[in-house]
Design a protein around this motif. Structure first.
Motif, mmCIF file in Angstrom:
data_model
loop_
_atom_site.group_PDB
_atom_site.id
_atom_site.type_symbol
_atom_site.label_atom_id
_atom_site.label_comp_id
_atom_site.label_asym_id
_atom_site.label_seq_id
_atom_site.Cartn_x
_atom_site.Cartn_y
_atom_site.Cartn_z
ATOM 1 N N ASN A 144 0.832 -1.207 0.000
ATOM 2 C CA ASN A 144 0.000 0.000 0.000
ATOM 3 C C ASN A 144 0.864 1.253 0.000
ATOM 4 O O ASN A 144 0.542 2.238 -0.675
ATOM 5 C CB ASN A 144 -0.932 -0.002 1.216
ATOM 6 N N ALA A 145 1.968 1.218 0.741
ATOM 7 C CA ALA A 145 2.892 2.354 0.742
ATOM 8 C C ALA A 145 3.482 2.575 -0.639
ATOM 9 O O ALA A 145 3.625 3.719 -1.109
ATOM 10 C CB ALA A 145 3.999 2.126 1.770
ATOM 11 N N ALA A 146 3.833 1.475 -1.331
ATOM 12 C CA ALA A 146 4.375 1.592 -2.689
ATOM 13 C C ALA A 146 3.340 2.172 -3.640
ATOM 14 O O ALA A 146 3.650 3.043 -4.471
ATOM 15 C CB ALA A 146 4.842 0.222 -3.180
ATOM 16 N N LYS A 147 2.096 1.734 -3.530
ATOM 17 C CA LYS A 147 1.051 2.248 -4.421
ATOM 18 C C LYS A 147 0.766 3.714 -4.161
ATOM 19 O O LYS A 147 0.520 4.495 -5.096
ATOM 20 C CB LYS A 147 -0.208 1.395 -4.268
ATOM 21 N N ARG A 148 0.795 4.113 -2.903
ATOM 22 C CA ARG A 148 0.624 5.540 -2.577
ATOM 23 C C ARG A 148 1.754 6.362 -3.192
ATOM 24 O O ARG A 148 1.534 7.428 -3.754
ATOM 25 C CB ARG A 148 0.608 5.731 -1.063
ATOM 26 N N LEU A 149 2.971 5.834 -3.073
ATOM 27 C CA LEU A 149 4.128 6.537 -3.627
ATOM 28 C C LEU A 149 3.999 6.724 -5.125
ATOM 29 O O LEU A 149 4.131 7.836 -5.651
ATOM 30 C CB LEU A 149 5.397 5.753 -3.299
ATOM 31 N N TRP A 172 14.853 11.500 0.821
ATOM 32 C CA TRP A 172 13.478 11.337 1.254
ATOM 33 C C TRP A 172 12.541 12.361 0.636
ATOM 34 O O TRP A 172 12.933 13.509 0.385
ATOM 35 C CB TRP A 172 13.373 11.458 2.772
ATOM 36 N N LEU A 173 11.315 11.937 0.390
ATOM 37 C CA LEU A 173 10.260 12.886 0.044
ATOM 38 C C LEU A 173 9.932 13.735 1.261
ATOM 39 O O LEU A 173 10.067 13.267 2.405
ATOM 40 C CB LEU A 173 8.995 12.132 -0.383
ATOM 41 N N PRO A 174 9.484 14.966 1.060
ATOM 42 C CA PRO A 174 9.007 15.751 2.197
ATOM 43 C C PRO A 174 7.867 15.025 2.902
ATOM 44 O O PRO A 174 7.033 14.372 2.259
ATOM 45 C CB PRO A 174 8.522 17.053 1.555
ATOM 46 N N GLU A 175 7.814 15.136 4.215
ATOM 47 C CA GLU A 175 6.777 14.453 4.986
ATOM 48 C C GLU A 175 5.385 14.872 4.532
ATOM 49 O O GLU A 175 4.457 14.057 4.488
ATOM 50 C CB GLU A 175 6.956 14.754 6.479
ATOM 51 N N ALA A 176 5.233 16.118 4.146
ATOM 52 C CA ALA A 176 3.918 16.609 3.728
ATOM 53 C C ALA A 176 3.463 15.966 2.412
ATOM 54 O O ALA A 176 2.263 15.872 2.149
ATOM 55 C CB ALA A 176 3.949 18.130 3.590
ATOM 56 N N LEU A 236 4.080 12.781 1.418
ATOM 57 C CA LEU A 236 3.634 11.403 1.648
ATOM 58 C C LEU A 236 3.765 11.105 3.146
ATOM 59 O O LEU A 236 4.720 10.472 3.585
ATOM 60 C CB LEU A 236 4.472 10.433 0.812
ATOM 61 N N PRO A 237 2.787 11.540 3.926
ATOM 62 C CA PRO A 237 2.884 11.396 5.390
ATOM 63 C C PRO A 237 3.069 9.945 5.823
ATOM 64 O O PRO A 237 2.406 9.037 5.322
ATOM 65 C CB PRO A 237 1.532 11.946 5.876
ATOM 66 N N GLY A 238 3.992 9.732 6.741
ATOM 67 C CA GLY A 238 4.233 8.420 7.319
ATOM 68 C C GLY A 238 5.097 7.486 6.491
ATOM 69 O O GLY A 238 5.499 6.418 6.979
ATOM 70 N N PHE A 239 5.427 7.879 5.269
ATOM 71 C CA PHE A 239 6.171 6.999 4.367
ATOM 72 C C PHE A 239 7.570 6.699 4.906
ATOM 73 O O PHE A 239 8.001 5.538 4.949
ATOM 74 C CB PHE A 239 6.263 7.640 2.983
ATOM 75 N N ASN A 293 24.214 -1.873 4.902
ATOM 76 C CA ASN A 293 24.500 -1.735 3.475
ATOM 77 C C ASN A 293 23.453 -2.430 2.615
ATOM 78 O O ASN A 293 23.640 -2.626 1.415
ATOM 79 C CB ASN A 293 25.890 -2.293 3.146
ATOM 80 N N ASN A 294 22.323 -2.812 3.215
ATOM 81 C CA ASN A 294 21.233 -3.411 2.457
ATOM 82 C C ASN A 294 20.475 -2.343 1.683
ATOM 83 O O ASN A 294 20.704 -1.136 1.852
ATOM 84 C CB ASN A 294 20.263 -4.142 3.388
ATOM 85 N N GLN A 295 19.556 -2.773 0.850
ATOM 86 C CA GLN A 295 18.749 -1.819 0.066
ATOM 87 C C GLN A 295 17.325 -2.335 -0.079
ATOM 88 O O GLN A 295 17.096 -3.466 -0.514
ATOM 89 C CB GLN A 295 19.357 -1.633 -1.319
ATOM 90 N N LEU A 296 16.387 -1.504 0.312
ATOM 91 C CA LEU A 296 14.965 -1.770 0.097
ATOM 92 C C LEU A 296 14.543 -1.031 -1.159
ATOM 93 O O LEU A 296 14.782 0.178 -1.275
ATOM 94 C CB LEU A 296 14.151 -1.286 1.297
ATOM 95 N N ARG A 297 13.938 -1.749 -2.087
ATOM 96 C CA ARG A 297 13.537 -1.147 -3.357
ATOM 97 C C ARG A 297 12.038 -1.343 -3.565
ATOM 98 O O ARG A 297 11.541 -2.473 -3.510
ATOM 99 C CB ARG A 297 14.327 -1.780 -4.508
ATOM 100 N N LEU A 298 11.330 -0.259 -3.799
ATOM 101 C CA LEU A 298 9.926 -0.320 -4.191
ATOM 102 C C LEU A 298 9.875 -0.166 -5.703
ATOM 103 O O LEU A 298 10.425 0.795 -6.252
ATOM 104 C CB LEU A 298 9.132 0.800 -3.506
ATOM 105 N N LEU A 299 9.227 -1.112 -6.377
ATOM 106 C CA LEU A 299 9.225 -1.156 -7.840
ATOM 107 C C LEU A 299 7.813 -1.108 -8.395
ATOM 108 O O LEU A 299 6.912 -1.771 -7.877
ATOM 109 C CB LEU A 299 9.900 -2.440 -8.329
#
Length: 357
Positions: free
Chosen positions: A68-73, A142-146, A148-151, A193-199
């Motif tokens: 859901n966070a990825a879809k909001r983004l 990071w995106l500004p909090e405003a 995408l709040p909570g992302f 050094n890991n990486q989380l990727r939203l695709l």
């Protein structure tokens, strides 16, 4: 070599990817159960290089929240997403990448002309990369909090929840390989050094993929230690069949399962005992995955988590993975040096873009 029992291998029917139930690994089970899981996991990683892990430890509501966070983004406007742009060039892999910016390939050379030829077929996907806040070499964007709040708070939490599962998988692999110390691989994997990727793969006409005028993600291996992948029900991920050169088999989505694959570093560590397999994202396998008269592909979402050794880690052959019949195949290399080689053509600098225009 290793403790998996000689030539024993998991049941692979027509190139199918094995499924391992990880619930038997958890601490309330016996050592015999843990060894059985470690053996099955390692067998899958040495014969296919890919495995589905069920009951991995991440609850489904948390995974649903991540998608859901990825879809909001990705539903934000281009201008909003560009408030967190991917830094110029290949050195820092963080923030938002718009469709066509990144080019995935297996090419690891430094020939810019080859790179430009590869880029003539653009990758139709967008992504957002997140890492540890304590990694000064790869600072987050990071995106500004405003916007995408909570992302930021959620993805940071999810990043570390994924790492907890990753450490248990590394422990199991260490046991399956036959290392005396089950914590050995963990010494090189702080998680920072890991990486989380939203695709997100946006809908495009199927004909464009069929004609190869564009790509989703071309065939490549991952240059991490291993990858944990969560995918939606769309399909399209394919894995090279180790038994039939040139053939790819679908990694059909399994609800709630994590798809784990060996990365190049773990293959080097294990002296090719575990294999880093080519994989790609293309058309989903079923015609009902297309929509409308123009056969538009469905939007596809996936969340890979790249488990990567710390930058200064020296990757050299594990003693358990070499003997008289299996001489050492690779020179020692640091994670940072290997990643730099593989990342050369992934992102161009703005200067290179201008020169190619």
């Amino acid at each position: 070599m290793g403790s998996t029992g000689g030539d024993r291998s998991p049941d692979i029917v027509s190139g199918a990817i094995p499924i391992v139930d990880f619930s038997r690994w958890h601490t309330n089970t016996s050592k015999a159960d843990q060894f059985s899981v470690a053996r099955d996991l390692t067998d899958a990683c040495r014969t296919v290089g890919f495995v589905y892990i069920t009951n991995h430890g991440l609850p489904q509501p948390l995974l649903d929240q991540a998608f859901n966070a990825a879809k909001r983004l990705f539903s934000l406007t281009h201008e909003e997403k560009m408030q967190a742009p991917h830094p110029d060039g290949p050195e820092v892999h963080r923030g938002y990448s718009f469709p066509g910016l990144e080019k995935v390939s297996q090419y690891a050379g430094g020939d810019d002309e080859v790179g430009e030829q590869l880029r003539q077929v653009s990758d139709c996907k967008e992504s957002y990369e997140i890492g540890s806040e304590e990694n000064s070499q790869q600072p987050n964007v990071w995106l500004p909090e405003a916007t995408l709040p909570g992302f930021r708070a959620f993805t940071t939490e999810f990043y570390w929840e994924c790492n907890k599962v990753a450490l248990e998988i590394l422990r199991a692999l260490a046991m399956g390989i036959g290392l005396e110390d089950p914590e050995y691989l963990l010494r090189y994997h702080s998680g920072h050094n890991n990486q989380l990727r939203l695709l997100h793969y946006p809908p495009i006409p199927a004909a464009e993929l069929e004609s190869r005028s564009v790509a989703r993600m071309p065939a490549h291996s991952d240059w991490s230690t291993m990858t944990m992948l969560f995918q939606d029900d769309c399909g399209g991920l394919e894995v090279a069949d180790p038994r039939t050169p040139g053939k790819f088999i679908p990694a059909t989505p399994v609800k709630g399962a994590c798809v784990v694959n060996v990365g190049d570093l773990l293959m080097r560590w294990s002296n090719d005992y575990l294999i880093s397999t080519l994989h790609r994202v293309t058309l989903p396998p079923l015609s009902d995955r297309f929509e409308g008269e123009h056969r538009m592909t469905r939007a596809r979402y996936s969340i890979p988590y790249f488990v990567t050794a710390d930058a200064d880690s020296l990757v050299e052959c594990l003693p358990a993975c070499t003997d008289a019949q299996h001489p050492i195949k690779y020179d020692p290399v640091t994670q940072e040096a290997y990643a730099r080689t593989r990342a050369k053509l992934q992102y161009r600098t703005s200067k290179a873009v201008a020169a190619a225009a």
